[in-house]
Design an enzyme around this catalytic site. Structure first.
Site, PDB file in Angstrom:
ATOM      1  N   LYS A 159       0.880  -1.177   0.000  1.00 12.01           N
ATOM      2  CA  LYS A 159       0.000   0.000   0.000  1.00 12.01           C
ATOM      3  C   LYS A 159       0.918   1.228   0.000  1.00 12.01           C
ATOM      4  O   LYS A 159       1.153   1.871   1.031  1.00 12.01           O
ATOM      5  CB  LYS A 159      -0.921  -0.051   1.225  1.00 12.01           C
ATOM      6  CG  LYS A 159      -2.123   0.863   1.140  1.00 12.01           C
ATOM      7  CD  LYS A 159      -3.111   0.534   2.248  1.00 12.01           C
ATOM      8  CE  LYS A 159      -4.160   1.605   2.449  1.00 12.01           C
ATOM      9  NZ  LYS A 159      -5.041   1.834   1.317  1.00 12.01           N
TER      10      LYS A 159
HETATM   11  C1  LIG Z   1      -6.601  -0.040  -3.708  1.00 14.36           C
HETATM   12  C2  LIG Z   1      -7.305  -0.632  -2.536  1.00 14.36           C
HETATM   13  N1  LIG Z   1      -7.848  -1.861  -2.653  1.00 14.36           N
HETATM   14  C3  LIG Z   1      -8.490  -2.439  -1.625  1.00 14.36           C
HETATM   15  C4  LIG Z   1      -8.631  -1.795  -0.418  1.00 14.36           C
HETATM   16  C5  LIG Z   1      -9.339  -2.472   0.717  1.00 14.36           C
HETATM   17  O1  LIG Z   1      -8.427  -2.870   1.706  1.00 14.36           O
HETATM   18  P1  LIG Z   1      -8.851  -2.958   3.214  1.00 14.36           P
HETATM   19  O2  LIG Z   1     -10.001  -3.860   3.289  1.00 14.36           O
HETATM   20  O3  LIG Z   1      -7.650  -3.532   3.895  1.00 14.36           O
HETATM   21  O4  LIG Z   1      -9.180  -1.590   3.667  1.00 14.36           O
HETATM   22  C6  LIG Z   1      -8.078  -0.519  -0.251  1.00 14.36           C
HETATM   23  C7  LIG Z   1      -8.177   0.186   1.026  1.00 14.36           C
HETATM   24  O5  LIG Z   1      -7.226   0.204   1.761  1.00 14.36           O
HETATM   25  C8  LIG Z   1      -7.396   0.072  -1.339  1.00 14.36           C
HETATM   26  O6  LIG Z   1      -6.878   1.297  -1.226  1.00 14.36           O
END
Ligand SMILES: Cc1ncc(COP(=O)(O)O)c(C=O)c1O
Length: 315
Positions: A159
């Site tokens: 991320k």
């Molecule tokens: C690109 C992306 N995909 C998926 C998610 C979902 O991830 P999470 O469930 O860990 O928040 C997020 C959010 O963080 C994101 O930014």
């Protein structure tokens, strides 16, 4: 929603006033997107405020840092404690949490290695991400003309702040064209994810979600939703999803910390199923939201309670 501009932010081990939480314009992260971050939520439950999957969020943060060759100056345990202290210091019963590890101020060559690794944790109150009605009524979305990154270009398992240049393009295009969100395909043309959320498709009673190799962020909500679906007796597969499956699905829903579980009622103006939240989406939403609000027992130990006074968190 604009910030209130009050409260405190944790920066490299110290809580500072919101207005003083600044970095130099020459910081590496500003120029090259050399940061990694998390988004987590605190929920208000009958047993007090609780952070959802604190351990998983910090562990993904440290994994993102490792992929980007950043040595975190703080351990998993120290970061978990720092998050709890920041939530306590700001006194929110429910809020959003944004930990960030980034390359700071030293030199501005593309190579980030000479720059310090700095850490910050912000918290603020943040309501429903895709609008007040979204959780019940669903949202209208499009397939984006932007793809997610190709394999071996930007690591989608991390991320990284820089990855969100792609996410912003997807989101801006969707909103400009009158949609709540865009769904990006991977470079092979398979469904990947939304700009800030993972996706599930329901067809003939079974759930399907793209695999990690489809250029997705390994979402923590995605993992919890797969668990909840299994607990409720649904079959779940992780497999490549062709674009046209979105148009003939019985139900489609987004999952993520920000959107929680949000039904999709149309894709490219083609109605999904009956055009409203489907029964499987609703059942999963109910169990998921019921677990994090304390209505159902937290059988998977997903919640970390935040003591009201400064003390160690309990799980
Ligand atoms: C690109 C992306 N995909 C998926 C998610 C979902 O991830 P999470 O469930 O860990 O928040 C997020 C959010 O963080 C994101 O930014």
């Amino acid at each position: 929603m604009a910030f209130s501009g009050t409260g405190t932010i944790w920066m490299n081990g110290t809580l500072v006033e919101w207005k003083d939480a600044t970095i130099h314009i020459a910081s590496h992260v500003i120029h090259y997107g050399s940061g990694v971050f998390e988004g987590a939520r605190v929920y208000s439950t009958p047993k007090g405020s609780a952070i959802l999957r604190l351990d998983a969020h910090i562990s993904r943060l440290l994994a993102s840092a490792k992929i980007n060759r950043m040595d975190s100056p703080y351990t998993q345990q120290q970061l978990e404690q720092a998050v709890v202290s920041t939530v306590q210091a700001n006194g929110f019963k429910a809020c959003y949490i944004r930990p960030l590890i980034y390359r700071g101020y030293n030199t501005l060559g593309v190579n980030p290695l000479p720059c310090p690794v700095d850490v910050a944790i912000m918290v603020w109150e943040w309501g429903t991400y895709l609008g007040a009605d979204a959780l019940e009524k669903g949202v209208d979305v499009c397939v984006s003309s932007w793809n997610r990154m190709a394999p071996n270009t930007f690591p989608s398992l991390a991320k990284t702040t820089g990855n969100y240049a792609n996410a912003s393009l997807i989101r801006m295009e969707a909103e400009t064209n009158g949609y709540a969100e865009g769904i990006a395909l991977d470079t092979f043309g398979y469904v990947s994810e939304g700009s800030g959320e993972n996706i599930f498709v329901v067809r003939n009673g079974a759930l399907h979600t793209p695999p990690l190799s489809a250029s997705i962020l390994p979402g923590i909500t995605r993992e919890m939703v797969m668990q909840v679906a299994q607990d409720l007796g649904y079959r779940v597969t992780q497999e490549n999803i062709p674009r046209e499956m979105l148009y003939i699905a019985d139900e489609v829903f987004f999952v993520g910390t920000a959107v929680e579980i949000t039904p999709v009622r149309s894709v490219d103006r083609i109605k999904v199923g009956t055009g409203r939240r489907g029964p499987i989406t609703e059942a999963i939403q109910r169990r998921f939201l019921g677990t994090i609000s304390g209505e159902f027992p937290d059988t998977h130990a997903w919640l970390t309670y935040v003591p009201e006074s400064v003390a160690a968190p309990t799980r």
